[in-house]
Design a protein around this motif. Structure first.
Motif, mmCIF file in Angstrom:
data_model
loop_
_atom_site.group_PDB
_atom_site.id
_atom_site.type_symbol
_atom_site.label_atom_id
_atom_site.label_comp_id
_atom_site.label_asym_id
_atom_site.label_seq_id
_atom_site.Cartn_x
_atom_site.Cartn_y
_atom_site.Cartn_z
ATOM 1 N N TRP A 1 -4.017 6.420 -8.582
ATOM 2 C CA TRP A 1 -3.757 5.332 -7.634
ATOM 3 C C TRP A 1 -2.519 4.510 -7.977
ATOM 4 O O TRP A 1 -2.215 3.534 -7.305
ATOM 5 C CB TRP A 1 -4.963 4.395 -7.484
ATOM 6 C CG TRP A 1 -6.205 5.120 -7.104
ATOM 7 C CD1 TRP A 1 -7.322 5.295 -7.875
ATOM 8 C CD2 TRP A 1 -6.459 5.810 -5.890
ATOM 9 N NE1 TRP A 1 -8.250 6.052 -7.211
ATOM 10 C CE2 TRP A 1 -7.744 6.382 -5.980
ATOM 11 C CE3 TRP A 1 -5.725 6.010 -4.724
ATOM 12 C CZ2 TRP A 1 -8.302 7.135 -4.959
ATOM 13 C CZ3 TRP A 1 -6.281 6.757 -3.708
ATOM 14 C CH2 TRP A 1 -7.561 7.300 -3.824
ATOM 15 N N ALA B 1 -6.812 -4.656 -2.066
ATOM 16 C CA ALA B 1 -5.790 -3.630 -2.272
ATOM 17 C C ALA B 1 -4.385 -4.107 -1.917
ATOM 18 O O ALA B 1 -3.415 -3.753 -2.592
ATOM 19 C CB ALA B 1 -6.139 -2.384 -1.459
ATOM 20 N N GLU B 2 -4.249 -4.910 -0.863
ATOM 21 C CA GLU B 2 -2.917 -5.319 -0.421
ATOM 22 C C GLU B 2 -2.302 -6.385 -1.299
ATOM 23 O O GLU B 2 -1.081 -6.571 -1.294
ATOM 24 C CB GLU B 2 -2.968 -5.809 1.025
ATOM 25 C CG GLU B 2 -3.244 -4.704 2.028
ATOM 26 C CD GLU B 2 -2.950 -5.139 3.446
ATOM 27 O OE1 GLU B 2 -1.877 -5.731 3.681
ATOM 28 O OE2 GLU B 2 -3.778 -4.891 4.329
ATOM 29 N N ARG C 1 -3.589 8.544 6.459
ATOM 30 C CA ARG C 1 -4.004 7.323 5.770
ATOM 31 C C ARG C 1 -5.524 7.203 5.795
ATOM 32 O O ARG C 1 -6.184 7.599 6.745
ATOM 33 C CB ARG C 1 -3.393 6.077 6.420
ATOM 34 C CG ARG C 1 -1.894 6.026 6.381
ATOM 35 C CD ARG C 1 -1.387 4.631 6.758
ATOM 36 N NE ARG C 1 -1.491 3.732 5.627
ATOM 37 C CZ ARG C 1 -0.536 3.587 4.710
ATOM 38 N NH1 ARG C 1 0.581 4.282 4.790
ATOM 39 N NH2 ARG C 1 -0.695 2.756 3.712
ATOM 40 N N ALA D 1 -8.705 1.882 2.243
ATOM 41 C CA ALA D 1 -8.334 1.595 0.858
ATOM 42 C C ALA D 1 -9.531 1.590 -0.072
ATOM 43 O O ALA D 1 -9.407 1.877 -1.261
ATOM 44 C CB ALA D 1 -7.606 0.250 0.777
ATOM 45 N N ARG E 1 -3.089 2.957 -2.861
ATOM 46 C CA ARG E 1 -4.285 2.802 -2.048
ATOM 47 C C ARG E 1 -3.940 3.119 -0.588
ATOM 48 O O ARG E 1 -2.843 2.845 -0.123
ATOM 49 C CB ARG E 1 -4.834 1.379 -2.170
ATOM 50 C CG ARG E 1 -5.610 1.158 -3.455
ATOM 51 C CD ARG E 1 -6.935 1.886 -3.421
ATOM 52 N NE ARG E 1 -7.572 1.941 -4.742
ATOM 53 C CZ ARG E 1 -8.700 2.592 -4.990
ATOM 54 N NH1 ARG E 1 -9.314 3.238 -4.030
ATOM 55 N NH2 ARG E 1 -9.205 2.608 -6.197
ATOM 56 N N GLU E 2 -4.877 3.661 0.128
ATOM 57 C CA GLU E 2 -4.782 4.172 1.491
ATOM 58 C C GLU E 2 -4.144 5.552 1.566
ATOM 59 O O GLU E 2 -4.049 6.129 2.646
ATOM 60 C CB GLU E 2 -4.052 3.200 2.446
ATOM 61 C CG GLU E 2 -4.901 1.983 2.812
ATOM 62 C CD GLU E 2 -4.421 1.254 4.058
ATOM 63 O OE1 GLU E 2 -3.382 1.643 4.623
ATOM 64 O OE2 GLU E 2 -5.084 0.290 4.454
ATOM 65 N N LEU F 1 0.864 -1.184 0.000
ATOM 66 C CA LEU F 1 0.000 0.000 0.000
ATOM 67 C C LEU F 1 0.899 1.232 0.000
ATOM 68 O O LEU F 1 2.117 1.118 0.068
ATOM 69 C CB LEU F 1 -0.914 0.000 1.229
ATOM 70 C CG LEU F 1 -1.896 -1.167 1.342
ATOM 71 C CD1 LEU F 1 -2.482 -1.223 2.749
ATOM 72 C CD2 LEU F 1 -3.002 -1.070 0.305
#
Length: 404
Positions: free
Chosen positions: A391, A82-83, A74, A77, A91-92, A41
């Motif tokens: 993103w 996302a991870e 932060r 997400a 993301r985040e 992220l």
């Protein structure tokens, strides 16, 4: 035998000092050696993280495995995968994604173009969404590749994509599972026009299907983009800007502010005519060169519809480019593939006679390298970076050069 430093792996915890081009975090070991960190992220400078490192002779490279202290900026997400998904790097980051991205550009320019003028930065608006996405079908599941892998992350929605594309994903999966579409493992592209609406799914061999209320139907009909500069069409699966509406706005604003006008516009790697449409009325003549015959057919049609007479050539730019191209009142505009300019083409451009040159590039390192190659004959006068890939860590570079 003791392992060499090259093979040593170690757990590490520490603070991210700053961000480097590519989105990697920069940190320092206790002995002062550099640590380069990748993360699933977005990373913020000042965050404390845990990482698994692999030591090289003079530095370490690692992957963040957890956060010990997160930056208060932060945000959620907004994506369940996302991870693991390899599609989005930031993301985040929330509303601060553009701010982080600008620091990456600053790092790139500082290291690669130390004598460049101050650059202009156009962040993506929050509403910008991708109008083209590529997904993979392995015979059982549909999704994106896992980060740094070819393993599949199954998806049924994508918050980075236009709503029409996101809603089409389950329909594509259902059709593949029901064997109503070719079921061989393949990469599919989903694309929509401007404004988003009609969705087309295409394969690399050129076959395409349009999503109708009763399912996917074979099509050869073009996708259309109604933009401020006029309506542009292209064939299914053909290249066009990922965020078409935002790209047209960003390029239009940047090139418009630079006051480009004159005799002949040489639109090289011209695709289906976006830059000729944006700038064409400001020049007396237009010449577009593009290697793909399908693109040049649409370019000819698009420009004619807009009332812009142009010479359209289907040719490899490096082979087409003549010696001493242009005159002092002309502009050469190049939007080469991601790899940038062929070295022989860059060398020939040193002898061009046009008064100005605009270089566009979607790979920051290649873009800066090409600007350096052009320096003997061209002076960099304006520089801009556009966030056309929300993103992600990718940006579009645009440079205006004048004959030295």
């Amino acid at each position: 035998m003791a392992p060499t430093r090259e093979a040593v792996k170690a757990a590490w915890a520490g603070t991210v000092e700053r961000l480097a081009w590519g989105g990697r975090g920069m940190a320092r070991a206790e002995d002062g050696r550099l640590i380069l960190l990748e993360a699933p992220l977005a990373l913020f400078p000042g965050e404390r993280v845990e990482a698994e490192l692999r030591w090289k002779p003079k530095h370490a490279e690692g992957r963040v495995t957890g956060w010990l202290q997160r930056d208060p900026r932060r945000a959620d997400a907004g994506c369940d995968v996302a991870e693991s998904c390899g599609g989005c790097d930031l993301r985040e980051a929330g509303l601060h994604a553009g701010e982080l991205k600008r620091t990456l550009v600053e790092d790139l320019v500082r290291r690669q173009l130390p004598d460049a003028p101050p650059f202009e930065w156009l962040p993506a608006p929050p509403a910008a969404r991708r109008q083209r996405i590529q997904v993979h079908w392995d015979g059982k599941a549909l999704g994106f590749h896992r980060r740094a892998s070819h393993a599949l992350v199954p998806i049924t929605t994508c918050p980075a994509a236009a709503e029409a594309l996101s809603e089409a994903l389950p329909r594509l999966l259902e059709a593949l599972q029901a064997r109503m579409l070719p079921t061989r493992a393949a990469r599919w592209e989903l694309a929509t026009g401007t404004p988003p609406g009609t969705v087309v799914a295409s394969l690399e061999d050129g076959r395409a299907w349009r999503l109708e209320p009763d399912g996917w139907q074979r099509t050869e009909a073009p996708l259309r983009h109604r933009l401020p500069c006029g309506t542009l069409s292209h064939g299914p699966g053909a290249f066009f800007q990922v965020c078409a509406a935002w790209a047209a706005e960003a390029f239009g604003t940047t090139l418009g502010d630079w006051g480009l006008e004159g005799g002949t516009l040489y639109d090289l790697y011209g695709g289906v005519g976006l830059f000729s449409a944006l700038l064409g009325s400001r020049f007396k003549h237009r010449v577009l060169v593009e290697a793909h015959p399908g693109a040049t057919a649409y370019a000819d049609q698009n420009l004619s519809t807009l009332g812009l007479t142009a010479e359209v050539h289907t040719a490899d730019v490096a082979e087409w480019l003549p010696e001493s191209l242009g005159t002092a009142e002309d502009l050469i505009l190049l939007d080469p593939p991601r790899a940038g300019l062929d070295p022989a083409l860059a060398q020939r451009l040193l002898g061009a006679s046009a008064g100005r040159l605009v270089l566009v590039g979607c790979d920051g390192a290649a873009f800066c390298r090409d600007l350096q190659r052009l320096q003997p004959a061209w002076t960099l006068s304006r520089l801009a970076f556009l966030d056309l890939f929300p993103w992600t860590v990718h940006v579009e570079g645009v440079a205006l050069l004048e004959r030295s």
